[in-house]
Design a protein around this motif. Sequence first.
Motif, short mmCIF file in Angstrom:
data_model
loop_
_atom_site.label_atom_id
_atom_site.label_comp_id
_atom_site.label_asym_id
_atom_site.label_seq_id
_atom_site.Cartn_x
_atom_site.Cartn_y
_atom_site.Cartn_z
N ILE A 80 8.33 -11.95 3.34
CA ILE A 80 8.03 -12.11 4.77
C ILE A 80 6.84 -13.05 4.90
N GLY A 81 7.07 -14.23 5.45
CA GLY A 81 6.02 -15.23 5.56
C GLY A 81 5.39 -15.31 6.93
N TYR A 118 3.43 -12.24 15.30
CA TYR A 118 2.87 -12.44 13.97
C TYR A 118 3.10 -11.24 13.05
N GLY A 119 3.39 -11.52 11.80
CA GLY A 119 3.31 -10.50 10.76
C GLY A 119 4.51 -9.60 10.62
N LEU A 120 4.34 -8.60 9.76
CA LEU A 120 5.40 -7.64 9.45
C LEU A 120 5.42 -6.57 10.54
N SER A 121 6.09 -6.87 11.63
CA SER A 121 6.22 -5.93 12.74
C SER A 121 7.41 -5.01 12.50
N PRO A 122 7.48 -3.87 13.18
CA PRO A 122 8.67 -3.01 13.07
C PRO A 122 9.95 -3.76 13.44
N ASP A 140 0.53 -14.20 3.19
CA ASP A 140 -0.32 -14.70 4.27
C ASP A 140 -0.24 -13.80 5.50
N ASN A 141 0.14 -12.57 5.34
CA ASN A 141 0.13 -11.59 6.43
C ASN A 141 0.32 -10.21 5.83
N GLY A 142 0.24 -9.20 6.67
CA GLY A 142 0.52 -7.84 6.23
C GLY A 142 -0.66 -6.90 6.26
N ILE A 143 -1.89 -7.45 6.17
CA ILE A 143 -3.05 -6.57 6.07
C ILE A 143 -3.28 -5.80 7.38
N SER A 144 -2.77 -6.30 8.49
CA SER A 144 -2.92 -5.61 9.77
C SER A 144 -1.61 -4.99 10.25
N SER A 145 -0.59 -5.01 9.39
CA SER A 145 0.75 -4.55 9.80
C SER A 145 0.92 -3.06 9.54
N ILE A 146 0.14 -2.24 10.23
CA ILE A 146 0.18 -0.80 10.03
C ILE A 146 1.56 -0.24 10.35
N ALA A 147 2.04 -0.55 11.57
CA ALA A 147 3.32 0.00 12.01
C ALA A 147 4.49 -0.60 11.24
N GLY A 148 4.43 -1.89 10.94
CA GLY A 148 5.52 -2.54 10.23
C GLY A 148 5.69 -2.01 8.83
N VAL A 149 4.59 -1.83 8.11
CA VAL A 149 4.67 -1.29 6.76
C VAL A 149 5.20 0.14 6.80
N ARG A 150 4.74 0.90 7.77
CA ARG A 150 5.22 2.28 7.88
C ARG A 150 6.72 2.30 8.14
N ALA A 151 7.20 1.39 9.00
CA ALA A 151 8.63 1.33 9.30
C ALA A 151 9.44 0.98 8.05
N LEU A 160 4.95 -4.72 -0.91
CA LEU A 160 3.80 -5.36 -1.55
C LEU A 160 3.17 -6.29 -0.52
N VAL A 161 1.92 -6.03 -0.17
CA VAL A 161 1.20 -6.89 0.77
C VAL A 161 0.32 -7.85 -0.02
N THR A 162 0.53 -9.16 0.17
CA THR A 162 -0.39 -10.16 -0.36
C THR A 162 -0.92 -10.93 0.84
N ASP A 163 -2.21 -10.93 1.01
CA ASP A 163 -2.82 -11.50 2.21
C ASP A 163 -4.25 -11.89 1.90
N HIS A 164 -4.84 -12.66 2.80
CA HIS A 164 -6.25 -13.04 2.64
C HIS A 164 -7.05 -12.78 3.90
N HIS A 165 -6.39 -12.36 4.97
CA HIS A 165 -7.08 -12.10 6.22
C HIS A 165 -7.99 -10.88 6.09
N LEU A 166 -9.01 -10.83 6.93
CA LEU A 166 -9.97 -9.74 6.86
C LEU A 166 -9.33 -8.43 7.30
N PRO A 167 -9.47 -7.38 6.51
CA PRO A 167 -8.86 -6.10 6.86
C PRO A 167 -9.68 -5.34 7.91
#
Length: 570
Positions: A80-81, A118-122, A140-151, A160-167
């Motif tokens: 997921i880009g 943006y990001g891994l949304s539900p 380049d995304n995923g660190i803020s995708s709380i709901a998307g990862v849970r889904a 697997l989240v690989t990201d560089h944005h501030l958590p």
Amino acid sequence: MSEATQARPVVYRNLPKQSAASDFADLDPVLARLYALRGVTSSEQLDYGLARLAPVGSLENIDDAVELLRKHQGGRIVVIGDFDVDGATSTALMLRCLRAFGFADVDYLVPNRFEFGYGLSPEIVAVAAESAPDLIVTVDNGISSIAGVRAARDAGMAVLVTDHHLPAEELPEANVIVNPNLEGSTFVSRNLAGVGVAFYVMAALGRALENSGNIGAAKIPARYLDLVALGTVADVVPLDHNNRILVQQGLDRIRAGKTVAGIRALLAVSGRKLSRTVSTDLGFIAGPRINAAGRLEDISVGIECLLTDDQQAAEQHANILDQINKDRREIEAAMREQAFAYVNSLDSQKWPSCVCVYEPDFHQGVVGLIAARVKERCHRPVIAFARESDEFLKGSARSVAGVHARDLLEAVSSSHPGMIIKFGGHAMAAGLTIAKSDYATFATAVAEQLNRLYPNADFSGAIVSDGVLPESAFNLKFSRALRDAGPWGSAFPEPTWSGDFELVEQRTVGEKHLKMRLRPAAGGNVIDAIAFNQAGPVYRGVVQLAYRLDVNEFRGVESAQLIVEQIAPL
């Protein structure tokens, strides 16, 4: 200065301490001083060999990421880009590497910004679930995708989240997170772009596979350092030593012709030669063409351009991207005119410390560029908004040195709970969503919080000069040396000089550019200069310039040329 009301002040970088340049005995003294002014204290920091790269295993959680990827080597993996250059290069890098490693079933999915955001949304997880992946990997995304990862986890997928944005304080419940900005990280370079993080993960995976008998796997990721260079420069992350190694290694591959077909095509469509590629070609030529697709349509055409090995297909993709970029320029020009009209209607002495601009017809994909352009005009943080729906606005922030964009939004979120629906970003750029009805309140609140957090913020727009260039340096040899002395970029800026020049000749070219011939006021040879978008005023006698020294090529002949940032009559 066609649009500025007065000359920006010119300030000089602090002179280096004598000890800082003591290890540069073999360098031209002007270059030695430049490096010292940029914090380089030893010749080792100018060594851009891969051996100097921070060890792959020193990035936290990377061994767990490798184990997770190997566990799913025979299953279906969906990457997921993100819809910018960093996201596109991260996606292309990971797909190229995983496929070359022999992974059975790898595909990608990038959310369309206008449909999914943006990001891994539900919502994007639901789309991914249609192909029943065993593992989702974000780049380049995923660190803020709380709901998307849970889904995704609830649907039985590993993440697997690989990201560089501030958590934020809350992290997604992914199986593994690789991010150099996680709290407690001791990794030496927190400035990795998303594609840099992806490269580290692939490099670690390649080594592990090689150790298990997959001969040649360890060398595969380095083939794609051209992608790492493009994403790193285009995402404007600080070029610390580690990032300069990644960028220089990528540039070396491009110059040697060992680049993916897409980068070759993107540079060719712009008339650039591979052998002369520099970091600014990635940031201002190749990068914007890929970004344009994500801004106006779908970033997939940019990713496909970077994935194909068919040169003809790459050229077709590059031509499409070039046309989309032309469309983007037209849209941006109209929006910029509206935004400038608004800020010009205000008394510049009463500009708020953070300027917010919004028009109902602003294009959501272009507001980041408008924020950047208005920031250049107002020399302070700017947030440009566009309509996301009847109820919500999506904003893009661009900041100035000394004001952290994401921290500023976090302060507003804390002082006005619920007003910012979601936000994220970095020091110099951030994104957010607010209710349309809260726009005026937000504009007031963000200015108030900026004044509270950064009471001494500098809004002068000062041009930072490396000093006065000696007359002996106005030649092609030094211009070439300067061009190759980088890679230049964020936090390692291309040198800017200042000084007085006698104006020998001036004429307008291309309707809005000023072409000049100048002689240093202290004496010396005449040199060509060009000031982009600064035609109009007629200058006479001696003028004060802020400029960069460049190599110009015309009809196959190279010459030294000044790129003028500002002209001020004495």
